[in-house]
Design an enzyme around this catalytic site. Structure first.
Site, PDB file in Angstrom:
ATOM      1  N   THR A  79     -55.653 -18.582 -11.194  1.00  0.00           N
ATOM      2  CA  THR A  79     -55.695 -17.998  -9.751  1.00  0.00           C
ATOM      3  C   THR A  79     -54.129 -18.227  -9.098  1.00  0.00           C
ATOM      4  O   THR A  79     -53.185 -18.089 -10.030  1.00  0.00           O
ATOM      5  CB  THR A  79     -56.574 -19.200  -8.836  1.00  0.00           C
ATOM      6  OG1 THR A  79     -56.719 -18.403  -7.448  1.00  0.00           O
ATOM      7  CG2 THR A  79     -56.047 -20.469  -8.717  1.00  0.00           C
ATOM      8  N   LYS A  83     -51.105 -15.166 -11.649  1.00  0.00           N
ATOM      9  CA  LYS A  83     -51.841 -14.085 -12.454  1.00  0.00           C
ATOM     10  C   LYS A  83     -50.831 -12.925 -13.239  1.00  0.00           C
ATOM     11  O   LYS A  83     -51.056 -12.605 -14.027  1.00  0.00           O
ATOM     12  CB  LYS A  83     -52.671 -13.468 -11.217  1.00  0.00           C
ATOM     13  CG  LYS A  83     -53.985 -14.074 -10.787  1.00  0.00           C
ATOM     14  CD  LYS A  83     -54.736 -13.584  -9.880  1.00  0.00           C
ATOM     15  CE  LYS A  83     -55.951 -14.302  -9.326  1.00  0.00           C
ATOM     16  NZ  LYS A  83     -56.787 -13.939  -8.343  1.00  0.00           N
ATOM     17  N   GLU A  95     -57.663  -3.491 -20.411  1.00  0.00           N
ATOM     18  CA  GLU A  95     -57.365  -2.344 -19.617  1.00  0.00           C
ATOM     19  C   GLU A  95     -56.846  -2.694 -18.011  1.00  0.00           C
ATOM     20  O   GLU A  95     -55.987  -2.328 -17.636  1.00  0.00           O
ATOM     21  CB  GLU A  95     -58.292  -1.065 -19.646  1.00  0.00           C
ATOM     22  CG  GLU A  95     -57.787   0.184 -18.776  1.00  0.00           C
ATOM     23  CD  GLU A  95     -56.631   0.658 -19.266  1.00  0.00           C
ATOM     24  OE1 GLU A  95     -55.832   1.325 -18.590  1.00  0.00           O
ATOM     25  OE2 GLU A  95     -56.087   0.323 -20.452  1.00  0.00           O
ATOM     26  N   ASP A 120     -60.633  -9.627 -11.057  1.00  0.00           N
ATOM     27  CA  ASP A 120     -60.664  -9.715  -9.559  1.00  0.00           C
ATOM     28  C   ASP A 120     -61.317  -8.219  -9.010  1.00  0.00           C
ATOM     29  O   ASP A 120     -62.024  -8.351  -8.115  1.00  0.00           O
ATOM     30  CB  ASP A 120     -59.568  -9.891  -8.945  1.00  0.00           C
ATOM     31  CG  ASP A 120     -58.967 -11.421  -9.093  1.00  0.00           C
ATOM     32  OD1 ASP A 120     -59.882 -12.213  -9.114  1.00  0.00           O
ATOM     33  OD2 ASP A 120     -57.885 -11.756  -9.127  1.00  0.00           O
ATOM     34  N   ALA A 145     -49.529  -7.566  -2.328  1.00  0.00           N
ATOM     35  CA  ALA A 145     -49.251  -6.615  -3.607  1.00  0.00           C
ATOM     36  C   ALA A 145     -48.925  -7.529  -4.567  1.00  0.00           C
ATOM     37  O   ALA A 145     -48.339  -7.137  -5.664  1.00  0.00           O
ATOM     38  CB  ALA A 145     -48.036  -5.675  -3.236  1.00  0.00           C
ATOM     39  N   GLY A 146     -49.594  -8.813  -4.561  1.00  0.00           N
ATOM     40  CA  GLY A 146     -49.487  -9.579  -5.801  1.00  0.00           C
ATOM     41  C   GLY A 146     -50.650  -9.647  -6.743  1.00  0.00           C
ATOM     42  O   GLY A 146     -50.966  -8.368  -6.855  1.00  0.00           O
ATOM     43  N   ARG A 173     -41.976  -5.019  -3.632  1.00  0.00           N
ATOM     44  CA  ARG A 173     -43.040  -5.218  -4.524  1.00  0.00           C
ATOM     45  C   ARG A 173     -44.193  -4.285  -4.004  1.00  0.00           C
ATOM     46  O   ARG A 173     -44.669  -3.440  -4.937  1.00  0.00           O
ATOM     47  CB  ARG A 173     -43.482  -6.649  -4.263  1.00  0.00           C
ATOM     48  CG  ARG A 173     -44.907  -6.965  -5.064  1.00  0.00           C
ATOM     49  CD  ARG A 173     -44.957  -8.529  -5.192  1.00  0.00           C
ATOM     50  NE  ARG A 173     -45.403  -9.082  -3.993  1.00  0.00           N
ATOM     51  CZ  ARG A 173     -45.641 -10.665  -4.048  1.00  0.00           C
ATOM     52  NH1 ARG A 173     -45.497 -10.916  -5.245  1.00  0.00           N
ATOM     53  NH2 ARG A 173     -45.826 -10.969  -2.882  1.00  0.00           N
TER      54      ARG A 173
END
Length: 293
Positions: A79, A83, A95, A120, A145-146, A173
């Site tokens: 988490t 990630k 993929e 996710d 955008a993580g 990012r």
């Protein structure tokens, strides 16, 4: 009178044969995976246990590499904020993981190589659809955008979203992710936004950690959204985040974070080689769509 700290009839049994699945993060107090997985393991009669593990950034790679060398570890759940960090451990990414360079599940295969994948996005889209919110043909604002945001963005585009606006406080990012996804999904429009208030959207999604702490600012302003916009938060604790509360007060439809975990659970279990538990999870999802697991 106070309830006892240990309640033997519901506490998961632990033995020398118990297979452990740590949830790795920092912070970790918000995670719901131990409750969900452990309840399912008990129902399926599987001697396994999910435990939270708070790891500091300086040692997370070495610690996880060491954990995966143990025969007592069935795999790792990953988490925030690791990630993308732990993708560097993986020799055999699936993929979805390859597409965005992030993982939320890691294990060693039979030959000893470290495999990883990202579920996710799969769970997010399935949870939306189960609640009657098909993203196909819709315009989506996504904040963050993580690792989680990348997974959700890719899954939404795969599900048929026609326009995706990405906002992140780290502008570079968001720009990098938008450019990468636009190249992968040429038939859709993917843009990086300077502010979330720019978006004319049907669905607005928060994939940042903002909302876990009581004093966090809102990741976006519901008052700036068009009427009828579905507001979605991937945070699971608290179940009703300040974003969802403010959106509901404005009369906007909302969708919480828990369904994302519930609907990715079967894929996790298949990945970890636990088909009996995966089958039970799928059966439960089919028969009960209200907090199904």
């Amino acid at each position: 009178m106070q309830a006892p700290l240990l309640i033997p009839d519901i506490a998961p049994p632990v033995s020398g044969h118990t297979l452990l699945f740590p949830v790795v993060g920092n912070p970790i107090s918000q995670v719901k995976a131990p409750l969900v997985f452990n309840a399912l393991f008990r129902r399926a009669g599987i001697d396994a246990l999910v435990v939270p593990l708070d790891l500091p950034p300086a040692t997370v790679l070495d610690t996880c590499r060491g954990l995966l060398a143990s025969g007592s570890i069935g795999g790792l759940l990953v988490t925030v904020p690791y990630k993308k960090t732990l993708f560097d451990l993986v020799a055999q990414p699936g993929e979805p993981a390859r597409l965005v360079g992030a993982v939320n599940a890691i294990r060693r295969d039979a030959g000893g190589a470290i495999a990883g994948d990202l579920f996710d996005g799969i769970g997010f889209v399935a949870g939306l659809r189960a609640a009657g919110h098909d993203p196909a043909g819709r315009k989506v604002l996504l904040v963050g955008a993580g690792g989680a945001g990348s997974a959700v963005a890719a899954a939404l585009l795969s599900a048929g979203v026609v326009w995706l606006g990405l906002f992140d406080v780290h502008t570079a990012r968001a720009e990098a992710l938008a450019s990468h996804l636009q190249a992968c999904f040429a038939d859709c429009t993917v843009v990086s936004l300077r502010t979330p208030s720019q978006a004319d959207c049907d669905i607005a999604v928060n994939t940042t950690p903002l909302g876990m702490k009581p004093d966090d600012p809102l990741p976006l302003d519901p008052a700036a959204l068009p009427a009828g916009t579905l507001v979605v938060d991937v945070i699971m604790q608290p179940a009703e985040t300040p974003l969802l509360r403010h959106a509901a007060q404005r009369g906007l439809p909302v969708h919480p974070g828990r369904p994302m975990l519930d609907h990715q659970l079967p894929a996790y279990l298949d990945f970890f080689g636990l088909p009996q538990a995966a089958q039970l999870a799928r059966a439960t999802l089919r028969t009960n769509t209200n907090s199904p697991i």
